[in-house]
Design a protein around this motif. Structure first.
Motif, PDB file in Angstrom:
ATOM      1  N   GLU A 261     -13.205   0.200   1.957  1.00  0.00           N
ATOM      2  CA  GLU A 261     -13.451   1.623   1.237  1.00  0.00           C
ATOM      3  C   GLU A 261     -13.584   2.667   2.516  1.00  0.00           C
ATOM      4  O   GLU A 261     -13.268   3.552   2.838  1.00  0.00           O
ATOM      5  CB  GLU A 261     -14.724   1.749   0.207  1.00  0.00           C
ATOM      6  CG  GLU A 261     -14.843   3.118  -0.389  1.00  0.00           C
ATOM      7  CD  GLU A 261     -13.479   3.400  -0.902  1.00  0.00           C
ATOM      8  OE1 GLU A 261     -13.040   4.853  -0.324  1.00  0.00           O
ATOM      9  OE2 GLU A 261     -12.597   2.805  -1.457  1.00  0.00           O
TER      10      GLU A 261
ATOM     11  N   GLU B  25      -4.003   2.937  -4.093  1.00  0.00           N
ATOM     12  CA  GLU B  25      -5.097   3.894  -3.694  1.00  0.00           C
ATOM     13  C   GLU B  25      -4.982   4.729  -2.582  1.00  0.00           C
ATOM     14  O   GLU B  25      -5.457   5.630  -2.353  1.00  0.00           O
ATOM     15  CB  GLU B  25      -6.453   2.836  -3.526  1.00  0.00           C
ATOM     16  CG  GLU B  25      -7.699   3.586  -3.587  1.00  0.00           C
ATOM     17  CD  GLU B  25      -8.763   2.804  -3.353  1.00  0.00           C
ATOM     18  OE1 GLU B  25      -8.772   1.488  -3.649  1.00  0.00           O
ATOM     19  OE2 GLU B  25      -9.900   2.956  -2.776  1.00  0.00           O
ATOM     20  N   ILE B  26      -4.357   4.151  -1.582  1.00  0.00           N
ATOM     21  CA  ILE B  26      -3.953   4.506  -0.321  1.00  0.00           C
ATOM     22  C   ILE B  26      -2.802   5.003  -0.165  1.00  0.00           C
ATOM     23  O   ILE B  26      -2.434   6.181   0.771  1.00  0.00           O
ATOM     24  CB  ILE B  26      -4.680   3.945   0.835  1.00  0.00           C
ATOM     25  CG1 ILE B  26      -4.802   4.721   1.966  1.00  0.00           C
ATOM     26  CG2 ILE B  26      -3.467   2.496   0.955  1.00  0.00           C
ATOM     27  CD1 ILE B  26      -6.041   5.458   2.091  1.00  0.00           C
TER      28      ILE B  26
ATOM     29  N   ARG C  98      -7.718   8.401   5.243  1.00  0.00           N
ATOM     30  CA  ARG C  98      -7.466   9.623   4.690  1.00  0.00           C
ATOM     31  C   ARG C  98      -7.855  10.717   5.698  1.00  0.00           C
ATOM     32  O   ARG C  98      -7.168  11.850   5.837  1.00  0.00           O
ATOM     33  CB  ARG C  98      -8.503   9.867   3.513  1.00  0.00           C
ATOM     34  CG  ARG C  98      -8.182   8.895   2.235  1.00  0.00           C
ATOM     35  CD  ARG C  98      -8.900   9.216   1.325  1.00  0.00           C
ATOM     36  NE  ARG C  98      -8.382   8.242   0.119  1.00  0.00           N
ATOM     37  CZ  ARG C  98      -9.328   7.256  -0.317  1.00  0.00           C
ATOM     38  NH1 ARG C  98     -10.708   7.175   0.231  1.00  0.00           N
ATOM     39  NH2 ARG C  98      -9.086   6.439  -1.174  1.00  0.00           N
TER      40      ARG C  98
ATOM     41  N   PHE D  68     -10.512   3.174   4.188  1.00  0.00           N
ATOM     42  CA  PHE D  68      -9.571   4.148   3.489  1.00  0.00           C
ATOM     43  C   PHE D  68     -10.214   5.293   3.690  1.00  0.00           C
ATOM     44  O   PHE D  68      -9.390   6.501   4.061  1.00  0.00           O
ATOM     45  CB  PHE D  68      -9.731   3.968   2.000  1.00  0.00           C
ATOM     46  CG  PHE D  68      -8.861   2.767   1.600  1.00  0.00           C
ATOM     47  CD1 PHE D  68      -8.214   1.939   2.602  1.00  0.00           C
ATOM     48  CD2 PHE D  68      -8.924   2.161   0.351  1.00  0.00           C
ATOM     49  CE1 PHE D  68      -7.246   1.151   2.304  1.00  0.00           C
ATOM     50  CE2 PHE D  68      -7.974   1.328  -0.009  1.00  0.00           C
ATOM     51  CZ  PHE D  68      -7.431   0.653   0.975  1.00  0.00           C
TER      52      PHE D  68
ATOM     53  N   GLU E 216      -4.473  -2.043  -3.304  1.00  0.00           N
ATOM     54  CA  GLU E 216      -4.620  -0.965  -2.415  1.00  0.00           C
ATOM     55  C   GLU E 216      -3.505  -0.126  -2.398  1.00  0.00           C
ATOM     56  O   GLU E 216      -3.774   1.247  -1.860  1.00  0.00           O
ATOM     57  CB  GLU E 216      -4.893  -1.705  -1.110  1.00  0.00           C
ATOM     58  CG  GLU E 216      -6.262  -2.645  -0.699  1.00  0.00           C
ATOM     59  CD  GLU E 216      -5.984  -3.115   0.473  1.00  0.00           C
ATOM     60  OE1 GLU E 216      -5.020  -3.174   1.254  1.00  0.00           O
ATOM     61  OE2 GLU E 216      -7.139  -4.001   0.918  1.00  0.00           O
TER      62      GLU E 216
END
Ligand code: ATP
Ligand code: MG
Lengths: 348, 517
Positions: free
Chosen positions: B200, B228-229, B207, B203, B225
């Motif tokens: 997390e 999510e990313i 971001r 990430f 993952e």
């Protein structure tokens, strides 16, 4: 954002079944070519400069291989040490120490008998065992120091190099020992003078098999390749390293016996720089100083290359100083070529 | 693009927004081919990365992902094809050239120098100098601390790499890559060794970098993952480029089908197994300063999952059980007998096996071939005769069986393990321990870096072993794996066991809760 390719190209092939294969072409082939190349080089120069053949001369070939034998026996042990990721600098001094002590058990009783008529010659096995045993003991001490005190092999064997040379000098106060029994002299001159070669090839063949096909050899490679992984795989690293250094010492002792039996005298100064010649033979033969890689056959060819070079220089009547300079250069070139080969193998 | 990183405002201040350039793509690879002796690793592959996006590369083990990344990072040169950066063709003969051109890479295998400090590793070749031209360690440590503060990393710049856990080393690698302020950042399986919490954290960093306009190439085998990313992804198979899609356009199953060519119906083929007797019982196991009073039992046929954050001591307990680093106090009882295990050899003799977490440090014999790697732990028993000769012929058959079952991509058993892709190396190491026929199997991150297809295969193998009565301890940082495979989950926090949860009660929240307590 777009889908730039459709799924049309998605087709699947089952993976090929794995089959048994022979191991790849042995890497020694390239070193063998170097040996041939050097021989041809001297052959050509021989005709050009000296007006005779270098190779077609039985007695020269015999001398080459006899000279190689002593270094070769040592190099077989040193190769194993290097494959574990270590180094042995003590071989030359251990040769001298074993030689001096064993020689006193190998003397014939012709002269002393005049004073002590009861004296007899000892059978050749006694000095042989003494010499080999002293070598093995020195190797054991190396291994013990390295594993128990965790000092680097370079330092441990450097210490042994200095001490063993000291013992060799101290033992007879520096005077040479000669006058050996006939039985003992056979070790150097038996089987019509080929005995050293026979011993060398037997030692090399034996350890070639050990390194390739037995658990002992597999452990040696594994430790050199990654000691931590070797430990997790259940290998007792300390015990194994002690064995390997003991073998290296033992073979130095054996080489000493062959050497003094051949030249019929033992001197405290003998074996000087043998350790470096043995290391050079291994390295020229493709044994990696970072451990885990190399073979006995390579070392044998490496030793032959050194022998041919030495003999070739003498044949061309090149001054001894130049010989050393050139020899040093060739060793460095061998390592550079080896590094390059490894990088290339890694990169493409 | 994304503004979820408000809490990392400080990063925003420190890293300048990237300048515009004359191309839609920050990085373009065109028709690249790369051959290794006997293997075509990449065949006519193309790839385009937009600035400010996270572009995931997907593909089975050995598909060529790392090879392609190494070409972009100047480590390999392509046999054919070109790399274009910010619209211009570039020639990257060395990693240094790539760094200077603005490409940074986090490698699949950790590449830090162990005896050196964290700060020295990060700034190597870029060390701040004082006025005598010598390295200014004070400034270097300060710069490292600033970098860590920005990225919220809690590590001492002056500690030696060798003192850090694998996960913390990974965080150092990440910080180092970020410190180059590059236009393109390549991450080759950065999350294979870290837990959800650090993922997390990573990430958030990603971001933020994305918002700065950096093009990020991201390789992972963890499907969750991906969504999510990743903004886009490209799929490769056997050195071929298959497709590029936006991650909003497809489902997880579509991707798996593109990667492996079949559906994987059951990810965690867990079966109920009749549990046998307790085979391993641990009481109050303690290693000073590392873990304390660890107690648990494992039964034959049981899979005991170990969960916890990085540094919680899970791997240390495993190392103590196997005698790699013996415990200071406490008892270990195997098959009803109290034992003292002070080295791995004793553990193996007791029927234990231990797949370690770090395949490079404690797993692979890199200069040796696949078979030699597989057989390394069985040279004590039935495969060796009285004279010490190794039954290599039989062992080659065994190795082939294992490699086929685990789908190791290799031409034969005499390929050096060094030349295998990361995931395939991992499979070989699993094979090493399967060959020992263990009664107690300790697995530390068993599917680290392994593709979805082979992962399912390994899970079904573990299930099968449990069926045969093997007691399994499985350390894993992948929550779905722990939850999917374990009968019970032991959770650790800072060297203490905070709970042992039954399968029926175990869920993500309970476990995270115990792990963070
Ligand atoms: N130095 C090398 N020498 C020979 N073959 C190599 C070398 N490097 C990679 N290969 C081969 O190239 C292929 C692609 O490897 P690569 O490491 O790129 O795979 P990958 O997609 O990154 O796999 P993974 O998911 O396991 O990391 C593999 O078959 C591998 O064995
Ligand atoms: Mg890879």
């Amino acid at each position: 954002m777009t889908m730039s390719t459709t799924g049309d190209r998605v087709e699947f092939t089952e993976r090929k079944a794995l089959t048994k294969t022979r191991k790849k072409m042995p890497p020694e082939l390239s070193i063998l070519l170097v040996l041939l190349g050097i021989s041809v080089f001297f052959e050509v120069l021989g005709w050009m400069l000296v007006g005779q053949s270098f190779l077609a001369n039985m007695s020269r070939l015999q001398i080459i291989i006899l000279q190689v034998s002593v270094i070769g026996i040592i190099a077989v042990g040193v190769t194993q040490v290097i494959i574990t990721g270590g180094i042995d600098l003590s071989s030359g001094s251990v040769v001298a120490m074993s030689a001096m002590i064993a020689a006193t058990f190998a003397q014939n009783s012709e002269w002393p008998k005049l004073i002590h008529p009861g004296l007899t010659d000892l059978p050749f096995i006694v000095p042989l065992l003494v010499g080999v045993g002293i070598g093995a003991l020195a190797g054991f001490i190396n291994g013990w120091l390295i594993t128990k005190t965790k000092i680097p092999p370079f330092i441990a064997t450097l210490g042994m190099m200095v001490s063993a040379r000291g013992i060799a000098r101290w033992y007879t106060d520096g005077s040479p020992v000669s006058g050996f029994t006939e039985g003992f002299a056979m070790l150097g001159n038996g089987l019509d003078r080929w005995m050293p070669v026979v011993i060398f090839l037997a030692v090399a063949a034996f350890f070639h098999v050990v390194m390739r096909y037995t658990r002992f050899g597999k452990f040696t490679y594994a430790i050199g390749a990654n000691p931590q992984a070797a430990r997790v795989s259940g290998i007792n690293i300390d015990a194994h390293l002690i064995k390997v250094y003991t073998i290296a010492g033992l073979l130095a002792g054996l080489a000493a016996m062959v050497a003094i039996a051949r030249i019929k005298t033992a001197q405290a100064g003998m074996g000087m720089m043998y350790e470096l010649d043995a290391i050079a033979a291994a390295v020229i033969g493709g044994v990696s100083l970072s451990g885990g890689r190399g073979r006995i056959t390579g070392t044998v060819i490496g030793a032959l290359i050194l022998g041919v070079m030495l003999s070739g220089f003498t044949f061309l009547r090149i001054d001894a100083y130049y010989q050393d300079i050139i020899k040093g250069g060739i060793i460095v070139v061998a390592v550079v070529v080896d590094q390059h080969r490894q990088n290339k193998r890694k990169k493409s | 693009m994304n503004s979820a990183s408000a809490e990392l405002m400080s990063v925003t201040d420190a890293i300048p927004v990237k300048k515009a350039f004359n191309s839609e793509y920050v990085l373009e690879v065109r028709d690249v081919r790369k051959e290794f002796p006997g293997v075509v690793a990449l065949d006519n592959v193309s790839l385009r990365i937009r600035p400010g996006t996270v572009h995931a590369l997907m593909g089975e083990n050995g598909a060529g992902k790392s090879t392609l990344m190494k070409i972009i990072a100047g480590i390999y040169q392509p046999d054919r094809g070109e790399v274009r950066l910010r619209g211009e063709k570039v020639w990257l003969p060395t990693p240094l050239a790539a760094q200077e051109a603005g490409i940074a890479m986090i490698h699949q295998e950790l590449l830090l120098m162990n005896p050196m400090t964290v700060a020295e590793n990060i700034w190597i070749r870029r060390e701040p100098k004082n006025r005598f031209g010598l390295v200014d360690h004070v400034a270097m440590n300060r710069m490292t601390q600033e970098l860590f503060d920005r990225l919220n990393i809690d590590l001492d710049p002056e500690s030696e790499i060798s003192e850090l856990s694998v996960a913390n080393r990974q965080m150092v690698e990440i910080a180092k890559a970020v410190s180059f302020n590059s236009d393109v950042l390549i991450m080759d399986e950065p999350t294979s060794a870290i837990t959800e919490k650090e993922v997390e954290h990573l990430f958030q960093i990603i971001r933020d970098l994305r918002a700065r306009g950096i093009g990020i190439v991201y390789i992972t085998h963890k499907m969750n993952e991906l969504f999510e990313i990743a903004d886009e992804f490209s799929v490769f198979r056997d050195g071929q480029y298959i497709a590029t899609c936006a991650s909003s356009d497809v489902t997880r199953d579509d991707i798996i089908r593109m990667m492996v060519g079949r559906d994987i119906t059951q990810m965690f083929p867990k079966e109920e197994v009749e549990l046998g007797d307790v085979v391993l019982s641990v009481k109050n196991l303690t290693r000073d300063g590392v873990f304390r009073d660890v107690s648990f039992d494992v039964r034959a046929g049981e899979i005991l999952g170990f969960a916890g954050l990085v540094g919680s001591g899970r791997s240390d307990v495993a190392e103590a059980l196997f005698g790699v680093k013996p415990a200071d106090s406490g008892t270990i009882n195997v098959f009803g007998q109290d034992v003292k295990i002070t080295n791995p050899h004793q553990a193996i003799k007791l029927g234990m096996a231990f797949l370690t977490e770090d395949r490079k440090e404690t797993g692979c014999f890199l200069p040796l071939d696949i078979q030699e790697n597989i057989q390394a732990a069985v040279l004590h028993d039935q495969y060796v005769d009285g004279a010490g000769f190794v039954a290599e012929n039989v062992l080659e058959d065994r190795s082939i069986e294992i490699c086929q079952r685990l789908r190791v991509k290799t031409p034969n058993m005499h390929e050096r393990i060094e030349n295998l892709s990361g995931g395939n190396q991992q499979k070989v190491l699993i094979g090493r321990w399967l060959l020992t026929n263990p009664k107690i199997l300790i697995l530390d991150e068993p599917t680290r870096g392994i593709d979805v297809g082979a992962k399912a295969e390994i899970h079904s193998l573990i299930t099968q072993l449990a069926h045969e009565g093997v007691a399994v301890i499985m350390i894993s940082s992948e929550m779905p794996e722990v939850l999917g495979m374990s009968d019970r989950v032991l959770v650790m926090h800072e060297g203490h066991v905070t709970g042992i949860v039954d399968r029926s009660e175990a869920d993500q929240v309970t476990i995270m809760d115990l792990a963070a307590r």
